[in-house]
Scaffold this motif. Structure first.
Motif, PDB file in Angstrom:
ATOM      1  N   HIS A  36       0.851  -1.188   0.000  1.00  0.00           N
ATOM      2  CA  HIS A  36       0.000   0.000   0.000  1.00  0.00           C
ATOM      3  C   HIS A  36       0.891   1.244   0.000  1.00  0.00           C
ATOM      4  CE1 HIS A  36      -3.676  -2.294   0.420  1.00  0.00           C
ATOM      5  NE2 HIS A  36      -2.997  -3.093   1.233  1.00  0.00           N
ATOM      6  N   GLY A  37       0.356   2.380   0.345  1.00  0.00           N
ATOM      7  CA  GLY A  37       1.140   3.612   0.343  1.00  0.00           C
ATOM      8  C   GLY A  37       1.300   4.121  -1.074  1.00  0.00           C
ATOM      9  N   ALA A  38       2.471   4.633  -1.380  1.00  0.00           N
ATOM     10  CA  ALA A  38       2.714   5.234  -2.687  1.00  0.00           C
ATOM     11  C   ALA A  38       2.801   4.195  -3.809  1.00  0.00           C
ATOM     12  CB  ALA A  38       4.002   6.057  -2.657  1.00  0.00           C
ATOM     13  N   PHE A  39       3.019   2.928  -3.477  1.00  0.00           N
ATOM     14  CA  PHE A  39       3.207   1.898  -4.493  1.00  0.00           C
ATOM     15  C   PHE A  39       1.874   1.318  -4.983  1.00  0.00           C
ATOM     16  CE2 PHE A  39       5.672  -2.212  -5.597  1.00  0.00           C
ATOM     17  CZ  PHE A  39       6.103  -1.695  -6.791  1.00  0.00           C
ATOM     18  N   LEU A  40       0.967   0.967  -4.069  1.00  0.00           N
ATOM     19  CA  LEU A  40      -0.357   0.405  -4.397  1.00  0.00           C
ATOM     20  C   LEU A  40      -0.266  -0.668  -5.478  1.00  0.00           C
ATOM     21  CD1 LEU A  40      -2.651   3.570  -4.298  1.00  0.00           C
ATOM     22  CD2 LEU A  40      -2.516   1.704  -2.632  1.00  0.00           C
ATOM     23  N   SER A  41       0.487  -1.717  -5.166  1.00  0.00           N
ATOM     24  CA  SER A  41       0.830  -2.716  -6.162  1.00  0.00           C
ATOM     25  C   SER A  41       0.672  -4.121  -5.619  1.00  0.00           C
ATOM     26  CB  SER A  41       2.279  -2.483  -6.594  1.00  0.00           C
ATOM     27  OG  SER A  41       2.675  -3.420  -7.554  1.00  0.00           O
ATOM     28  N   GLY A  42       0.571  -5.086  -6.531  1.00  0.00           N
ATOM     29  CA  GLY A  42       0.564  -6.491  -6.175  1.00  0.00           C
ATOM     30  C   GLY A  42       1.106  -7.322  -7.319  1.00  0.00           C
ATOM     31  N   ALA A  43       1.539  -8.534  -6.992  1.00  0.00           N
ATOM     32  CA  ALA A  43       2.070  -9.466  -7.988  1.00  0.00           C
ATOM     33  C   ALA A  43       1.118 -10.646  -8.104  1.00  0.00           C
ATOM     34  CB  ALA A  43       3.464  -9.940  -7.576  1.00  0.00           C
ATOM     35  N   LEU A  44       0.780 -11.018  -9.320  1.00  0.00           N
ATOM     36  CA  LEU A  44      -0.190 -12.081  -9.558  1.00  0.00           C
ATOM     37  C   LEU A  44       0.458 -13.450  -9.673  1.00  0.00           C
ATOM     38  CD1 LEU A  44      -2.399 -10.295 -12.242  1.00  0.00           C
ATOM     39  CD2 LEU A  44      -2.939 -10.659  -9.818  1.00  0.00           C
ATOM     40  N   GLY A  45      -0.247 -14.427  -9.157  1.00  0.00           N
ATOM     41  CA  GLY A  45       0.057 -15.835  -9.375  1.00  0.00           C
ATOM     42  C   GLY A  45      -1.247 -16.495  -9.770  1.00  0.00           C
ATOM     43  N   TYR A  46      -1.231 -17.404 -10.736  1.00  0.00           N
ATOM     44  CA  TYR A  46      -2.491 -17.958 -11.221  1.00  0.00           C
ATOM     45  C   TYR A  46      -2.259 -19.284 -11.910  1.00  0.00           C
ATOM     46  CZ  TYR A  46      -0.488 -15.477 -15.167  1.00  0.00           C
ATOM     47  OH  TYR A  46       0.396 -15.006 -16.111  1.00  0.00           O
ATOM     48  N   GLY A  47      -3.341 -20.010 -12.078  1.00  0.00           N
ATOM     49  CA  GLY A  47      -3.275 -21.252 -12.822  1.00  0.00           C
ATOM     50  C   GLY A  47      -4.666 -21.767 -13.123  1.00  0.00           C
ATOM     51  N   ALA A  48      -4.817 -22.370 -14.287  1.00  0.00           N
ATOM     52  CA  ALA A  48      -6.062 -23.064 -14.651  1.00  0.00           C
ATOM     53  C   ALA A  48      -5.849 -24.538 -14.359  1.00  0.00           C
ATOM     54  CB  ALA A  48      -6.367 -22.876 -16.139  1.00  0.00           C
ATOM     55  N   PHE A  49      -6.911 -25.238 -14.048  1.00  0.00           N
ATOM     56  CA  PHE A  49      -6.820 -26.678 -13.902  1.00  0.00           C
ATOM     57  C   PHE A  49      -7.119 -27.323 -15.253  1.00  0.00           C
ATOM     58  CE2 PHE A  49      -7.645 -25.758  -9.283  1.00  0.00           C
ATOM     59  CZ  PHE A  49      -6.343 -26.049  -8.900  1.00  0.00           C
ATOM     60  N   ALA A  50      -6.564 -28.507 -15.469  1.00  0.00           N
ATOM     61  CA  ALA A  50      -6.611 -29.165 -16.781  1.00  0.00           C
ATOM     62  C   ALA A  50      -8.033 -29.289 -17.327  1.00  0.00           C
ATOM     63  CB  ALA A  50      -5.942 -30.535 -16.707  1.00  0.00           C
ATOM     64  N   HIS A  51      -8.998 -29.609 -16.484  1.00  0.00           N
ATOM     65  CA  HIS A  51     -10.371 -29.804 -16.963  1.00  0.00           C
ATOM     66  C   HIS A  51     -10.978 -28.509 -17.500  1.00  0.00           C
ATOM     67  CE1 HIS A  51     -12.532 -27.826 -13.630  1.00  0.00           C
ATOM     68  NE2 HIS A  51     -11.536 -28.276 -12.888  1.00  0.00           N
ATOM     69  N   ALA A  52     -10.399 -27.355 -17.124  1.00  0.00           N
ATOM     70  CA  ALA A  52     -10.948 -26.065 -17.554  1.00  0.00           C
ATOM     71  C   ALA A  52     -10.037 -25.337 -18.538  1.00  0.00           C
ATOM     72  CB  ALA A  52     -11.178 -25.183 -16.331  1.00  0.00           C
ATOM     73  N   ALA A  53      -8.850 -25.855 -18.769  1.00  0.00           N
ATOM     74  CA  ALA A  53      -7.865 -25.170 -19.617  1.00  0.00           C
ATOM     75  C   ALA A  53      -8.378 -25.000 -21.045  1.00  0.00           C
ATOM     76  CB  ALA A  53      -6.549 -25.947 -19.630  1.00  0.00           C
ATOM     77  N   LEU A  91      -5.853  -0.776  -5.662  1.00  0.00           N
ATOM     78  CA  LEU A  91      -4.477  -0.896  -6.162  1.00  0.00           C
ATOM     79  C   LEU A  91      -4.331  -0.115  -7.467  1.00  0.00           C
ATOM     80  CD1 LEU A  91      -3.664  -4.659  -5.464  1.00  0.00           C
ATOM     81  CD2 LEU A  91      -3.152  -2.646  -4.057  1.00  0.00           C
ATOM     82  N   HIS A  92      -3.095   0.243  -7.782  1.00  0.00           N
ATOM     83  CA  HIS A  92      -2.788   0.987  -9.004  1.00  0.00           C
ATOM     84  C   HIS A  92      -2.076   0.127 -10.040  1.00  0.00           C
ATOM     85  CE1 HIS A  92      -0.012   3.550 -11.443  1.00  0.00           C
ATOM     86  NE2 HIS A  92      -1.157   4.140 -11.679  1.00  0.00           N
ATOM     87  N   ARG A  93      -1.344  -0.907  -9.584  1.00  0.00           N
ATOM     88  CA  ARG A  93      -0.495  -1.676 -10.492  1.00  0.00           C
ATOM     89  C   ARG A  93      -0.522  -3.150 -10.116  1.00  0.00           C
ATOM     90  NH1 ARG A  93       4.255  -1.092 -13.512  1.00  0.00           N
ATOM     91  NH2 ARG A  93       5.793  -2.712 -13.141  1.00  0.00           N
ATOM     92  N   LEU A  94      -0.574  -4.000 -11.141  1.00  0.00           N
ATOM     93  CA  LEU A  94      -0.437  -5.437 -10.955  1.00  0.00           C
ATOM     94  C   LEU A  94       0.662  -5.936 -11.878  1.00  0.00           C
ATOM     95  CD1 LEU A  94      -4.187  -6.504 -10.905  1.00  0.00           C
ATOM     96  CD2 LEU A  94      -2.614  -6.474  -8.954  1.00  0.00           C
ATOM     97  N   GLU A  95       1.471  -6.840 -11.364  1.00  0.00           N
ATOM     98  CA  GLU A  95       2.534  -7.458 -12.162  1.00  0.00           C
ATOM     99  C   GLU A  95       2.292  -8.947 -12.280  1.00  0.00           C
ATOM    100  OE1 GLU A  95       6.616  -6.980 -11.147  1.00  0.00           O
ATOM    101  OE2 GLU A  95       6.494  -4.798 -11.145  1.00  0.00           O
ATOM    102  N   ALA A  96       2.716  -9.504 -13.392  1.00  0.00           N
ATOM    103  CA  ALA A  96       2.770 -10.949 -13.587  1.00  0.00           C
ATOM    104  C   ALA A  96       4.187 -11.258 -14.054  1.00  0.00           C
ATOM    105  CB  ALA A  96       1.751 -11.397 -14.622  1.00  0.00           C
ATOM    106  N   ASN A  97       4.895 -12.067 -13.296  1.00  0.00           N
ATOM    107  CA  ASN A  97       6.260 -12.444 -13.638  1.00  0.00           C
ATOM    108  C   ASN A  97       6.226 -13.850 -14.219  1.00  0.00           C
ATOM    109  OD1 ASN A  97       7.767 -10.064 -12.613  1.00  0.00           O
ATOM    110  ND2 ASN A  97       6.671 -10.631 -10.757  1.00  0.00           N
ATOM    111  N   ILE A  98       6.658 -13.956 -15.477  1.00  0.00           N
ATOM    112  CA  ILE A  98       6.439 -15.177 -16.255  1.00  0.00           C
ATOM    113  C   ILE A  98       7.755 -15.673 -16.838  1.00  0.00           C
ATOM    114  CG2 ILE A  98       5.236 -16.131 -18.262  1.00  0.00           C
ATOM    115  CD1 ILE A  98       3.175 -13.820 -17.853  1.00  0.00           C
ATOM    116  N   GLN A  99       8.000 -16.974 -16.694  1.00  0.00           N
ATOM    117  CA  GLN A  99       9.176 -17.553 -17.334  1.00  0.00           C
ATOM    118  C   GLN A  99       8.986 -17.462 -18.849  1.00  0.00           C
ATOM    119  OE1 GLN A  99      10.708 -21.257 -15.580  1.00  0.00           O
ATOM    120  NE2 GLN A  99       9.212 -20.922 -13.937  1.00  0.00           N
ATOM    121  N   PRO A 100      10.040 -17.051 -19.570  1.00  0.00           N
ATOM    122  CA  PRO A 100       9.908 -16.794 -21.012  1.00  0.00           C
ATOM    123  C   PRO A 100       9.327 -17.947 -21.826  1.00  0.00           C
ATOM    124  CG  PRO A 100      11.998 -15.963 -20.220  1.00  0.00           C
ATOM    125  CD  PRO A 100      11.376 -16.718 -19.075  1.00  0.00           C
ATOM    126  N   GLY A 101       9.541 -19.182 -21.429  1.00  0.00           N
ATOM    127  CA  GLY A 101       9.028 -20.312 -22.188  1.00  0.00           C
ATOM    128  C   GLY A 101       7.568 -20.647 -21.923  1.00  0.00           C
TER     129      GLY A 101
END
Length: 187
Positions: A90-107, A129-139
């Motif tokens: 919170h504060g001046a940054f107002l940010s979060g980092a996302l983690g997510y996944g679909a399950f195979a039956h719904a992919a 929040l003001h900003r969301l990040e997703a950090n993803i392996q290039p492959g």
């Protein structure tokens, strides 16, 4: 399994978001085990009741984390995947980092995409929040395609950023701010 007793935090056209619950352990871990081929080597959701309990408690007890199950409304609330907001600042940054996944039956059905858009709307709306990040392996092409469809922009490359599957892995940094337009869900 019916989840009619669960209270949804956000409801969309095909999916609804709700918090993790203790009685989701069996369904979540079975879906995680059934999705190993889809998730590896990128993602390692809990596959045992004990690991799920620890994971859920961490999401509940850490004020810098918030977790949502993405539930398929057409399948009586069956868990289709999950989206977590981690490292909330919170504060001046107002940010979060996302983690997510679909399950195979719904992919491949667009359910996680709708769920991600709902989480983004909730994060920029009710959570302020003001900003969301997703950090993803290039492959990880599926994850990259998901964030691109959601309107994230590629901001950079971070060598040896996160410890995943026994090694420090490079990641691309994708971000979205509240001023950016999130594309509508495909019909």
């Amino acid at each position: 399994m019916s989840h009619d007793h669960q209270k949804y935090a956000v409801v969309g056209e095909r999916v609804a978001l709700r918090p993790y619950a203790a009685d989701d352990a069996e369904e979540f871990t079975a879906a995680a085990r059934d999705s190993r081929a889809l998730h590896r080597p990128w993602l390692f959701p809990p596959q045992t009741a004990e690991a799920y309990a620890t994971y859920r408690r961490t999401l509940e007890e850490d004020p810098a984390r918030l977790g949502f199950l993405v539930c398929d409304r057409a399948a009586d609330g069956r868990i289709a995947g999950f989206v977590n907001i981690n490292n909330i600042v919170h504060g001046a940054f107002l940010s979060g980092a996302l983690g997510y996944g679909a399950f195979a039956h719904a992919a491949g059905r667009g359910l996680l995409g709708e769920g991600l858009r709902l989480v983004v709307g909730h994060a920029f709306g009710a959570l302020g929040l003001h900003r969301l990040e997703a950090n993803i392996q290039p492959g990880n092409a599926a994850s990259r395609a998901l964030v691109m469809r959601t309107g994230f922009r590629l901001e950079g490359y971070s060598p040896a950023m996160l410890f995943v599957d026994g090694a420090w892995r490079d990641h691309e940094r994708w971000a979205l701010t509240s001023e950016m337009t999130v594309p509508a869900a495909p019909r």
